[in-house]
Design an enzyme around this catalytic site. Structure first.
Site, PDB file in Angstrom:
ATOM      1  N   PHE A  71       0.853  -1.199   0.000  1.00  0.00           N
ATOM      2  CA  PHE A  71       0.000   0.000   0.000  1.00  0.00           C
ATOM      3  C   PHE A  71       0.890   1.249   0.000  1.00  0.00           C
ATOM      4  CE2 PHE A  71      -2.719   3.262   1.887  1.00  0.00           C
ATOM      5  CZ  PHE A  71      -3.816   3.149   1.064  1.00  0.00           C
ATOM      6  N   ASP A  98       1.661  -4.711   8.865  1.00  0.00           N
ATOM      7  CA  ASP A  98       0.455  -3.901   8.736  1.00  0.00           C
ATOM      8  C   ASP A  98      -0.710  -4.886   8.633  1.00  0.00           C
ATOM      9  OD1 ASP A  98      -1.701  -2.385   7.814  1.00  0.00           O
ATOM     10  OD2 ASP A  98      -0.462  -1.078   6.568  1.00  0.00           O
ATOM     11  N   TYR A 100     -11.105   1.099  10.481  1.00  0.00           N
ATOM     12  CA  TYR A 100     -12.320   1.480   9.749  1.00  0.00           C
ATOM     13  C   TYR A 100     -12.697   0.465   8.680  1.00  0.00           C
ATOM     14  CZ  TYR A 100      -8.490   3.732   7.116  1.00  0.00           C
ATOM     15  OH  TYR A 100      -7.297   3.996   6.478  1.00  0.00           O
ATOM     16  N   LYS A 101     -11.912  -0.611   8.562  1.00  0.00           N
ATOM     17  CA  LYS A 101     -12.236  -1.630   7.562  1.00  0.00           C
ATOM     18  C   LYS A 101     -13.086  -2.711   8.234  1.00  0.00           C
ATOM     19  CE  LYS A 101      -7.883  -0.640   5.218  1.00  0.00           C
ATOM     20  NZ  LYS A 101      -8.338  -0.027   3.969  1.00  0.00           N
ATOM     21  N   ARG A 114     -12.249  -4.639  -6.901  1.00  0.00           N
ATOM     22  CA  ARG A 114     -12.073  -5.308  -5.607  1.00  0.00           C
ATOM     23  C   ARG A 114     -13.423  -5.560  -4.953  1.00  0.00           C
ATOM     24  NH1 ARG A 114      -8.321  -2.486  -1.158  1.00  0.00           N
ATOM     25  NH2 ARG A 114     -10.073  -1.059  -1.229  1.00  0.00           N
TER      26      ARG A 114
END
Ligand SMILES: Cc1ncc(COP(=O)(O)O)c(C=O)c1O
Length: 413
Positions: A125, A197, A222-223, A372
């Site tokens: 990322f 991560d 927040y995922k 995705r």
């Protein structure tokens, strides 16, 4: 390809031990939400918690609420909730700042030894890669960003020159899962430290960061953890490092005695030393409430359901939409909880996703050519997967995505 019978799908949902969890979420009617890997759905208790936090605790309690409503120790409390989900001890995790800022702190700490090389995955990322670049520039280290398949070789080649291996456990685009145990062991055998991560792995599978002797980890909430847009992140430090660890951002909340207002910084002895400044308190309280959804959840059941949902999606796509290329590994042990596809005409990928969203199937698009789909096991059913593929098939067969309104790119994809 073997056809999947509707009765089989109904059986899978009937046998789902997590089916009751859907009722814990507010989800709009007519939507199959396949973007919980980007922004998790809203748990039902959060709005009432925020109402109380604003109207009562802030509105009436005012400054007193830091003590009386127990706002001040919320980073530790939420850290303990997250610790259970990632296989850490409660005093090894604290909720604070963003994943990006926490990465800076732990990369800096990980690179204090004599090793010169930081190794990461080439298409990790972007924020992870940028933070590695920043640390390399600031500490005079060398960054080597290598393809996923070459990480182990790069670590072996680095030998004693390895400072730190920084990886994201589940790749944000492909959904591929790294072997945390093997890579941690390998890097440490060469004298390096590891930073993981967990952005795309916490909340969808059992994790064991402490037992695997992981040095440091960060992640966002927040995922799959459903903390809400921009919810505070977390940082984990293995207990053997905590006492000696230094981090570069000296802020008053990381001080041993913040309210002594001393002129000189003295780091807290515990995980609190990872704090910097005042917490985003309302977001933190929302996150604390959201995490309660996981209180009675068995993460092995979550992992099993996640693999069952992604497998069904892959099987149905193989039958209905063979023109798409599966980017995510077919091997279940190598998958997180998302499925990534590419379409032969790279110019149409974004438009296809926009058409899907307008028809109630919400996924996202990652440049240059990846669609995705994330599968949050707490609020999705196998029937949702069937419905999503049926809508997807109509959009492709009727070429609905070719309408001009689907072609214009928005700021957030
Ligand atoms: C792997 C990974 N790390 C970090 C982030 C985001 O970090 P931040 O919350 O600091 O924006 C994301 C966001 O999607 C991500 O996928």
């Amino acid at each position: 390809v073997k056809a999947i019978k509707p009765a089989r799908v109904a059986e899978l949902d009937a046998a789902d031990p997590l089916a009751h969890k859907r009722a814990a979420f507010e989800l709009p009617a007519g939507v199959v939400y396949l973007d919980g890997n980007s922004l998790g759905a809203l748990p039902k208790g959060v709005a009432a918690r925020l109402h109380k936090a604003t109207i009562e605790e802030w509105g009436q309690g005012l400054i007193r609420s830091w003590n009386d409503a127990h706002w001040y120790p919320a980073p530790q409390r939420v850290g303990a909730q997250i610790a259970r989900l990632i296989g850490a001890k409660a005093h090894e995790v604290i909720a604070c700042d963003s994943t990006s800022v926490n990465l800076y702190k732990v990369l800096w700490a990980a690179c204090q030894g004599s090793g010169n090389l930081i190794i990461t995955e080439a298409d990790n990322f972007p924020t992870d890669v940028y933070l590695c670049q920043s640390i390399a520039a600031n500490l005079g280290k060398t960054l080597r960003a290598v393809p996923g398949a070459e990480i182990a070789k790069a670590v072996r080649t680095a030998g004693a020159d390895l400072a730190c291996l920084m990886l994201t456990q589940v790749h944000y685009k492909t959904g591929q899962l790294h072997d945390m145990a093997a890579l941690t062991q390998l890097a440490q055998a060469h004298g390096g430290r590891v930073v993981w991560d967990l952005a795309h792995s916490a909340g969808i599978m059992p994790l064991q960061v402490h037992a695997l002797n992981v040095d440091y980890a960060v992640g966002c909430t927040y995922k799959y953890l459903n903390g809400g847009p921009g919810a505070p992140a977390y940082v984990y430090v293995h207990e053997r490092h905590i006492l000696d660890l230094q981090q570069p951002l000296y802020g008053w909340h990381g001080h041993a005695a913040p309210f002594a207002f001393s002129e000189h910084y003295q780091a807290h002895a515990g995980i609190e030393k990872m704090l910097v400044g005042t917490a985003s308190q309302l977001s933190l309280l929302a996150l604390e409430e959201a995490l309660k959804v996981y209180d009675d959840v068995d993460l092995t059941q979550v992992r099993n359901k996640s693999l069952s949902l992604t497998q069904l999606f892959i099987d149905l796509l193989d039958q209905a939409l063979p023109e798409f290329t599966l980017i995510t590994p077919r091997e279940p042990a190598l998958r997180g909880s998302q499925v990534a596809l590419s379409y032969p005409d790279p110019k149409q990928g974004y438009a296809i996703m926009q058409a899907l969203i307008e028809h109630g199937v919400i996924g996202d698009f990652r440049a240059p050519n990846i669609l995705r789909f994330g599968f949050a096991p707490l609020y999705l059913s196998h029937q949702d997967v069937v419905q999503a593929v049926a809508i997807f098939t109509t959009i492709m067969r009727e070429e609905i995505y070719r309408a001009p309104r689907f072609q214009a790119q928005k700021a957030v994809t």
